[in-house]
Design a protein around this motif. Structure first.
Motif: not given
Ligand SMILES: NC(=O)c1ccc[n+]([C@@H]2O[C@H](COP(=O)([O-])OP(=O)(O)OC[C@H]3O[C@@H](n4cnc5c(N)ncnc54)[C@H](O)[C@@H]3O)[C@@H](O)[C@H]2O)c1
Ligand SMILES: [Fe+2]
Length: 385
Positions: A38, A44, A70, A96-98, A101, A137-138, A146, A148, A158, A177
């Protein structure tokens, strides 16, 4: 006890592992990579370790960096068109998850005749997928382990795509990271991962000995490290423990699915764009209180793992379970997350709609240790208001 347990085939846990990405591409015979991420990650520079390793090893790559938080259906569809136009033979998800996924769905649908609309639900994917490496990275969703993907459909729903095809080939855990992950995202994503562990441990139908083991270890690691990770973001040991904990929790809930906390969190994300982890955090104590009549003995076991000293002064499961919920409330406050729906601009008159939408998450509600109807859900939202 009969059960099935599946997970990502290879998990690499090492600081700076992302700098060695070319090695893993060779192992999977990937020569034309699509890196999916993203704009925040790109600004960064977190993708640079990866692109440098690919360049240095003469592996072709293109970058799709338009993932939105999302991710809505259009973003996934655009990403798949981009992948088709670029003749790729492997996918790396970074973020992150976005982002992860989105990467999964690209890997699954680029060479497929199925469209995104054909595959919502459970076990709808008909083909195999392109090789897939996931780099979170989260710490976090656990998406790297997963089967999913979660997509935002229409204005506010969702929906999940669940299929063993989506389990990645390699999860690459490089905690460096996450060093710059801001405190509020560290806090929210960390609570999300802790909820994965809690809900896996109390999952009604598929809870098993592996998921229990993983959930207990995940929650122990994360409850000890979340405060340091939020308040001293540069602490690599705390970051590594959170990253590993989130992956262990992901392995647990991939096999013993999450339940009502997530079912009530999704409508908050859908209607109000409240980040996924924060939505979970806002309803967590209230759902656990509702579950007490059915799950107190399990919450007591989790309490023994994370607050053993407190438990040694308590006699009954109910007291230990109450102490467990109080400890979670303390952690949520200490890491600076808001605790009331009102304070994140949710309107009181929307609670009825939120409850109706939560009822649609049957896939999740069936896993809750205590059955929940629409009136129960509304009462929980009101308690959280
Ligand atoms: N696949 C699965 O099993 C599963 C499980 C739970 C949630 N999800 C989904 O995952 C998504 C949420 O993912 P998330 O909470 O990891 O966040 P995200 O991917 O939505 O990211 C959130 C924000 O954090 C920023 N970010 C990410 N890593 C960073 C870093 N290292 N340093 C600075 N900024 C950073 C991103 O740029 C973004 O702006 C949702 O869509 C949720 O529904 C999926
Ligand atoms: Fe989650």
């Amino acid at each position: 006890m009969s059960f099935v347990f599946n997970t990502t085939k290879s998990i690499v846990n090492a600081p700076n592992a992302a700098s060695e990405i070319a090695e893993y591409c060779y192992k999977l015979n990937i020569k034309n990579v699509l890196l999916v991420t993203d704009p925040g990650i790109v600004s960064l520079g977190l993708h640079q370790k990866i692109t440098t390793s690919l360049q240095d090893n003469a592996i072709n790559f293109v970058v799709f960096s338009e993932v939105e938080v999302d991710p809505p259906t259009e973003v996934i569809e655009n990403a798949i068109s981009f992948a088709r136009n670029n003749n790729i033979d492997g996918v790396i998800g970074l973020g992150g998850g976005s982002s992860l996924d989105t990467a999964k769905l690209i890997a699954a649908l680029t060479d497929s005749k199925q469209s995104l609309n054909d595959v919502f639900g459970i076990d709808k994917l008909e083909n195999s997928r392109l090789p897939l490496i996931q780099i979170p990275t989260t710490a976090g969703t656990g998406s790297e382990v997963t089967p999913i993907s979660i997509v935002t459909t229409g204005e506010a729903m969702k929906m999940g795509i669940v299929s063993s095809v989506l389990l990645p080939d390699i999860a690459l855990l490089d905690a460096t990271l996450t060093i710059k992950l801001p405190p509020h995202i560290t806090a929210a994503t960390g609570i999300d991962a802790m909820v994965h562990a809690i809900e896996a441990y109390t999952s009604k139908i598929k809870k098993n000995i592996y998921s229990d083991m993983l959930a207990l270890q995940a929650l122990t690691l994360m409850s000890k490290n979340i405060q340091t990770a939020v308040h001293q973001g540069e602490n690599l040991a705390a970051r590594s423990n959170m990253m590993l904990g989130a992956t262990l929790a992901g392995q647990a809930f991939a096999n013993a699915p999450v339940a009502a906390v997530h079912a009530l969190a999704y409508p908050l994300g859908g209607h109000y764009h409240i980040p996924h982890g924060l939505s979970n955090s806002l309803v967590l104590p209230h759902v656990l209180k509702f579950n007490m009549p059915s799950a107190a003995h399990l919450y007591a076991e989790l309490a023994e793992a994370i607050i053993p000293d407190t438990c040694s002064t308590l006699d009954s499961d109910t007291e230990k379970a109450e102490a467990f919920i109080q400890h979670l409330e303390y952690l949520i406050t200490d890491i600076g997350l808001p605790t009331r729906l009102e304070s994140v601009a949710v309107t009181q008159d929307s609670l009825v709609t939120l409850a109706k939408d939560a009822m649609k998450q049957e896939r999740l509600l069936i896993n809750n240790p205590r059955p929940m109807n629409e009136a129960d859900i509304l009462a929980i939202y009101q308690a959280a208001y």
